[in-house]
Design an enzyme around this catalytic site. Structure first.
Site, short mmCIF file in Angstrom:
data_model
loop_
_atom_site.label_atom_id
_atom_site.label_comp_id
_atom_site.label_asym_id
_atom_site.label_seq_id
_atom_site.Cartn_x
_atom_site.Cartn_y
_atom_site.Cartn_z
N ASP A 40 6.65 -1.68 12.31
CA ASP A 40 6.23 -0.97 11.10
C ASP A 40 5.34 0.24 11.42
OD1 ASP A 40 7.44 -3.13 9.90
OD2 ASP A 40 5.71 -3.71 8.69
N ASP A 41 5.18 1.08 10.42
CA ASP A 41 4.12 2.09 10.29
C ASP A 41 4.36 3.41 11.01
OD1 ASP A 41 2.83 0.31 8.70
OD2 ASP A 41 1.07 0.05 9.97
N HIS A 93 9.71 2.02 5.18
CA HIS A 93 8.44 1.31 4.96
C HIS A 93 7.62 2.06 3.90
CE1 HIS A 93 5.63 -1.79 5.99
NE2 HIS A 93 4.74 -0.99 6.57
N HIS A 97 2.82 4.08 2.09
CA HIS A 97 2.33 2.75 2.45
C HIS A 97 1.39 2.15 1.39
CE1 HIS A 97 0.63 -0.48 5.06
NE2 HIS A 97 1.75 -0.32 5.74
N TYR A 134 2.30 -4.42 3.43
CA TYR A 134 1.51 -5.62 3.15
C TYR A 134 2.41 -6.78 2.70
CZ TYR A 134 -1.71 -1.68 2.79
OH TYR A 134 -2.39 -0.51 3.03
N HIS A 189 3.66 -3.65 14.85
CA HIS A 189 3.35 -2.27 14.48
C HIS A 189 3.40 -1.38 15.71
CE1 HIS A 189 1.73 -4.83 11.30
NE2 HIS A 189 1.88 -3.79 10.49
#
Length: 242
Positions: A40-41, A93, A97, A134, A189
């Site tokens: 992710d991210d 994603h 965010h 989340y 991540h």
């Protein structure tokens, strides 16, 4: 209502069915013998290095990317194109965010379509998979994502890298879970140096030792051909996030 609840339960229990069903939360692979490395991210400064690590191991990963969390996605255009050209799965994603459950349907759609537009500009594709920030699937999230055709991924192992877990602590979670049963989809991540350069090589070795195939999330769900939304999309020429 009861019939819908029963159906949702059946879909969650069947990865293969869930893979073809937008708006249904998917936590694990649908088949054994697989490990879906899912990050992710990004994209971020380690993306290109992570692609190299995966490529050298003959592994495929899934990148759940944002538009602006760690800088503008267009600033990492070379890494984005490199990951796609290497056969890794590019997924969404969201743009900024947020906690999606706190947003309206219109706001959720904006979060998703901005990522779609950027990826069309960069790789010519719109993703068919997403992981909510989340892991928030409350409120209007699932109905909206279903209407947009998105397959919704969460996880069955949280590495805790976001919560300052060391690589050794994360590795222990995989050892505890074991390689048996349907394959794992971990929460990791790519924005952490230790996740890219310590945890990922360990997972590659762990998979090899346990005869696990390192695949994309789509492949681990029997949906290798469905990584992206169908259609030919025209870039709009945008090169910045502003």
């Amino acid at each position: 209502m009861l019939a819908e609840t029963v159906l949702a339960g059946l879909l969650l229990a069947s990865g293969a069915a869930a893979a073809a069903t937008p708006g249904v939360v998917i936590q694990k692979c649908s088949n054994p013998g697989m490990l879906a490395l899912a990050y992710d991210d990004g994209p971020y400064q380690y993306t290109s290095q992570l692609v190299d690590i995966l490529d050298q191991a003959g592994a495929k990963g899934t990148f759940f990317w944002t538009g602006t969390l760690y800088g503008c996605i267009y600033n990492q255009a070379a890494a984005v194109k490199k990951a796609y050209a290497s056969g890794h799965q590019i997924a969404s994603h969201t743009w900024t965010h947020p906690y999606l459950g706190q947003l309206s349907e219109s706001q959720i759609r904006t979060e998703m379509t901005k990522v779609e537009d950027a990826l069309v500009n960069l790789i010519g594709k719109k993703p068919a998979y997403m992981r909510p920030p989340y892991l928030d699937t409350s409120g209007a999230v699932l109905p909206t994502l279903k209407a947009m055709g998105y397959k919704v991924i969460t996880d069955d192992i949280d590495t805790g890298d976001w919560n300052h877990n060391t690589p050794a602590q994360s590795e222990a979670l995989f050892t505890q879970a074991g390689p048996g049963g349907n394959g794992h989809i971990p929460l990791m991540h790519e924005v952490y140096n230790t996740t890219v350069h310590e945890l990922t090589p360990w997972l590659i070795n762990w998979a090899k030792q346990n005869n696990l195939k390192l695949v994309t999330v789509a492949e681990c769900l029997g949906d290798a051909g469905g990584m992206y939304q169908p259609g030919n999309f025209t870039p709009n020429g945008q090169t910045t996030c502003s």
